[in-house]
Design an enzyme around this catalytic site. Structure first.
Site, PDB file in Angstrom:
ATOM      1  N   ASN A  14      44.101  33.383  38.089  1.00  0.00           N
ATOM      2  CA  ASN A  14      44.884  33.023  39.284  1.00  0.00           C
ATOM      3  C   ASN A  14      44.815  31.518  39.533  1.00  0.00           C
ATOM      4  O   ASN A  14      45.808  30.891  39.902  1.00  0.00           O
ATOM      5  CB  ASN A  14      44.365  33.783  40.505  1.00  0.00           C
ATOM      6  CG  ASN A  14      44.947  35.182  40.602  1.00  0.00           C
ATOM      7  OD1 ASN A  14      46.128  35.341  40.851  1.00  0.00           O
ATOM      8  ND2 ASN A  14      44.135  36.179  40.367  1.00  0.00           N
ATOM      9  N   HIS A 109      43.615  39.447  47.156  1.00  0.00           N
ATOM     10  CA  HIS A 109      42.832  40.686  47.056  1.00  0.00           C
ATOM     11  C   HIS A 109      43.684  41.715  46.322  1.00  0.00           C
ATOM     12  O   HIS A 109      44.871  41.886  46.653  1.00  0.00           O
ATOM     13  CB  HIS A 109      42.464  41.185  48.457  1.00  0.00           C
ATOM     14  CG  HIS A 109      41.678  42.449  48.464  1.00  0.00           C
ATOM     15  ND1 HIS A 109      40.340  42.493  48.149  1.00  0.00           N
ATOM     16  CD2 HIS A 109      42.049  43.735  48.709  1.00  0.00           C
ATOM     17  CE1 HIS A 109      39.917  43.751  48.219  1.00  0.00           C
ATOM     18  NE2 HIS A 109      40.932  44.512  48.557  1.00  0.00           N
TER      19      HIS A 109
HETATM   20  C1  GRF Z   1      41.709  39.609  39.965  1.00  0.00           C
HETATM   21  O1  GRF Z   1      41.870  41.001  39.803  1.00  0.00           O
HETATM   22  C2  GRF Z   1      41.891  39.268  41.427  1.00  0.00           C
HETATM   23  O2  GRF Z   1      42.645  40.241  42.111  1.00  0.00           O
HETATM   24  C3  GRF Z   1      40.524  39.289  41.981  1.00  0.00           C
HETATM   25  O3  GRF Z   1      39.705  38.791  40.940  1.00  0.00           O
HETATM   26  C4  GRF Z   1      40.254  39.242  39.677  1.00  0.00           C
HETATM   27  C5  GRF Z   1      40.077  38.190  38.617  1.00  0.00           C
HETATM   28  O4  GRF Z   1      40.852  37.097  38.985  1.00  0.00           O
HETATM   29  N1  GRF Z   1      40.502  38.480  43.175  1.00  0.00           N
HETATM   30  P1  GRF Z   1      40.926  35.754  38.053  1.00  0.00           P
HETATM   31  O5  GRF Z   1      41.493  36.168  36.723  1.00  0.00           O
HETATM   32  O6  GRF Z   1      39.504  35.235  37.897  1.00  0.00           O
HETATM   33  O7  GRF Z   1      41.836  34.853  38.812  1.00  0.00           O
END
Ligand code: GRF
Length: 196
Positions: A14, A109
């Site tokens: 993200n 979330h």
């Molecule tokens: C994702 O599923 C997100 O929804 C949660 O953490 C997980 C990993 O996110 N908040 P990322 O790949 O580290 O951004």
């Protein structure tokens, strides 16, 4: 130009999308990527994109949540962020930390809040027999996963889904929703984005 600090714990997929979107006429720029875990894969990705990184290892503060949060604030505030974006950040934050960044901290979330606050959201949706799932971007307040909603994206639950297949489908939407929600939040617009 709003200054954005992004907090991660793992791969930072993200975070990568947020950074990739903050270019050109975007009202914000990334100034820091911080992880609570020195081996978080997202740190190398952030450094490769030229973003300053920092680590505050929560394991150095066993049982001392207050000390951990003070160390977080000491690492973050020199970068003078206008916004904190939690992106896969897996530590629970106390009202002290949340209050220090009141009105300027957001999180993604992996559920359609208010359903499934907390962990294991996809397994819980499957156990409940839900026919849809998704993700939510929200302002962070003292209550866990409970602040004003800035955006949601829905996906269908499919026959034979496992937590992994559902998580992968939701993650695609997270990568679309979070950059849109951050861009709107940074422009001062808090109207919620609804996808899918
Ligand atoms: C994702 O599923 C997100 O929804 C949660 O953490 C997980 C990993 O996110 N908040 P990322 O790949 O580290 O951004």
């Amino acid at each position: 130009m709003k200054r954005v600090a992004i907090l991660i714990s793992g791969g930072g997929s993200n975070m990568v999308r947020l950074v990739e979107d903050m270019i050109g006429d975007h009202p914000a720029r990334p100034v820091l990527v911080l992880a609570n875990n020195p081996s978080a894969g997202g740190l190398a990705k952030a450094a490769a994109m030229g973003i300053a990184t920092a680590v505050v290892d929560h394991r150095d503060f066993k049982g001392d949540r207050e000390g951990f949060e003070k160390a977080l604030i000491s690492a973050i505030d020199p970068f003078e962020p206008d916004i904190l974006a939690l992106a896969g950040f897996m530590r629970i934050l106390t009202p002290v930390f949340v209050g220090h960044y009141a009105e300027r901290m957001i999180n993604i979330h992996p559920s359609l809040l208010p359903k499934y606050r907390g962990l294991h959201t996809h397994a819980r949706a499957l156990e409940a027999g839900d026919d849809e799932a998704g993700c939510t971007v929200h302002e962070v307040t003292a209550e866990l996963d409970d602040g004003p909603i800035l955006g949601q994206a829905r996906v269908p639950v499919k026959a034979g889904d496992t937590p992994d297949t559902l998580s992968a489908r939701v993650l695609v939407q997270e990568h679309k929703l979070y950059p849109m929600a951050l861009r709107r939040f940074a422009s001062g617009d808090k109207s919620p984005i609804l996808l899918g």
